[in-house]
Design a protein around this motif. Sequence first.
Motif, PDB file in Angstrom:
ATOM      1  N   ALA A  36       3.515  14.615  -8.756  1.00  0.00           N
ATOM      2  CA  ALA A  36       4.628  15.567  -8.843  1.00  0.00           C
ATOM      3  C   ALA A  36       5.008  15.801 -10.308  1.00  0.00           C
ATOM      4  CB  ALA A  36       5.831  15.049  -8.052  1.00  0.00           C
ATOM      5  N   ALA A  37       5.071  14.754 -11.096  1.00  0.00           N
ATOM      6  CA  ALA A  37       5.390  14.898 -12.516  1.00  0.00           C
ATOM      7  C   ALA A  37       4.303  15.686 -13.233  1.00  0.00           C
ATOM      8  CB  ALA A  37       5.570  13.523 -13.161  1.00  0.00           C
ATOM      9  N   PHE A  38       3.051  15.431 -12.888  1.00  0.00           N
ATOM     10  CA  PHE A  38       1.940  16.151 -13.498  1.00  0.00           C
ATOM     11  C   PHE A  38       1.995  17.636 -13.137  1.00  0.00           C
ATOM     12  CE2 PHE A  38      -2.537  17.621 -13.184  1.00  0.00           C
ATOM     13  CZ  PHE A  38      -2.835  17.597 -14.539  1.00  0.00           C
ATOM     14  N   GLN A  39       2.323  17.933 -11.887  1.00  0.00           N
ATOM     15  CA  GLN A  39       2.427  19.335 -11.471  1.00  0.00           C
ATOM     16  C   GLN A  39       3.529  20.043 -12.236  1.00  0.00           C
ATOM     17  OE1 GLN A  39       0.069  20.781  -9.635  1.00  0.00           O
ATOM     18  NE2 GLN A  39      -0.860  18.730  -9.619  1.00  0.00           N
ATOM     19  N   ASP A  40       4.643  19.351 -12.472  1.00  0.00           N
ATOM     20  CA  ASP A  40       5.730  19.929 -13.285  1.00  0.00           C
ATOM     21  C   ASP A  40       5.243  20.211 -14.706  1.00  0.00           C
ATOM     22  OD1 ASP A  40       7.499  19.815 -11.167  1.00  0.00           O
ATOM     23  OD2 ASP A  40       8.485  17.962 -11.854  1.00  0.00           O
TER      24      ASP A  40
ATOM     25  N   LYS B  48       0.837  -1.209   0.000  1.00  0.00           N
ATOM     26  CA  LYS B  48       0.000   0.000   0.000  1.00  0.00           C
ATOM     27  C   LYS B  48       0.869   1.256   0.000  1.00  0.00           C
ATOM     28  CE  LYS B  48      -4.137  -1.902   0.306  1.00  0.00           C
ATOM     29  NZ  LYS B  48      -5.310  -1.584  -0.468  1.00  0.00           N
ATOM     30  N   GLN B  49       1.995   1.227   0.717  1.00  0.00           N
ATOM     31  CA  GLN B  49       2.888   2.388   0.717  1.00  0.00           C
ATOM     32  C   GLN B  49       3.485   2.601  -0.667  1.00  0.00           C
ATOM     33  OE1 GLN B  49       3.375   4.721   3.234  1.00  0.00           O
ATOM     34  NE2 GLN B  49       4.265   5.780   1.487  1.00  0.00           N
TER      35      GLN B  49
ATOM     36  N   ASP C 286       3.262   5.970  -2.872  1.00  0.00           N
ATOM     37  CA  ASP C 286       4.466   6.607  -3.414  1.00  0.00           C
ATOM     38  C   ASP C 286       4.373   6.764  -4.934  1.00  0.00           C
ATOM     39  OD1 ASP C 286       5.435   6.628  -0.817  1.00  0.00           O
ATOM     40  OD2 ASP C 286       6.812   4.936  -1.127  1.00  0.00           O
ATOM     41  N   LYS C 287       3.843   5.755  -5.594  1.00  0.00           N
ATOM     42  CA  LYS C 287       3.705   5.784  -7.055  1.00  0.00           C
ATOM     43  C   LYS C 287       2.780   6.927  -7.483  1.00  0.00           C
ATOM     44  CE  LYS C 287       2.090   2.668 -10.721  1.00  0.00           C
ATOM     45  NZ  LYS C 287       1.582   1.303 -10.966  1.00  0.00           N
ATOM     46  N   ILE C 288       1.666   7.075  -6.792  1.00  0.00           N
ATOM     47  CA  ILE C 288       0.718   8.149  -7.131  1.00  0.00           C
ATOM     48  C   ILE C 288       1.311   9.517  -6.802  1.00  0.00           C
ATOM     49  CG2 ILE C 288      -1.558   9.134  -6.617  1.00  0.00           C
ATOM     50  CD1 ILE C 288      -1.521   6.585  -8.416  1.00  0.00           C
TER      51      ILE C 288
END
Length: 176
Positions: free
Chosen positions: A163-167, A151-152, A156-158
């Motif tokens: 973060a990549a999407f925000q960039d 689950k962790q 972390d994957k999401i």
Amino acid sequence: MTDQNSPLVGIVMGSDSDWPHVRAAATALEEFGVAYEARVMSAHRTPDLVHQYASTASGRGIKILLAAAGGAAHLAGTVAAHTILPVIGIPVPTDLAGGLDSLLSTVQMPGDVPVATVGANSGGPRNAGILAVEILALADERLHAKLAEFKQRLRDKIAARDAAFQDTLRGERQRT
């Protein structure tokens, strides 16, 4: 079976042609180190075999049964009628609305004969395997810890994808 241990999960399929769809459940079990067995039997063509398999599963050490069938998907219900073990139904997709017939045949059980049912989509079999692991983890600290780590990793994957999407968004805004 994934290792030398006795299988804890039994997977039954109405046809060997269901295996490509059901394989994701077995893969999920393998990822957590849960031993399983897989068999082909039919609620309609081999009802005595289904009865014998389901009614003896607990005595053989099986803790959970996964039952996959398509169309008139009565296998999970037939298995559930002959055992006190938890049964997870996996509807196999068909040409009728992507497996709606299988889904309804699996999920619409009469009272007092529960069958947990996953989706008929591609995520359904994997979810069946993970649900089996979650049930087993109630009494197994090792599996409980593996599930917490799993689950962790999902979180972390999401977070990394966000973060990549925000960039990407910042880059688009700067260009406009």
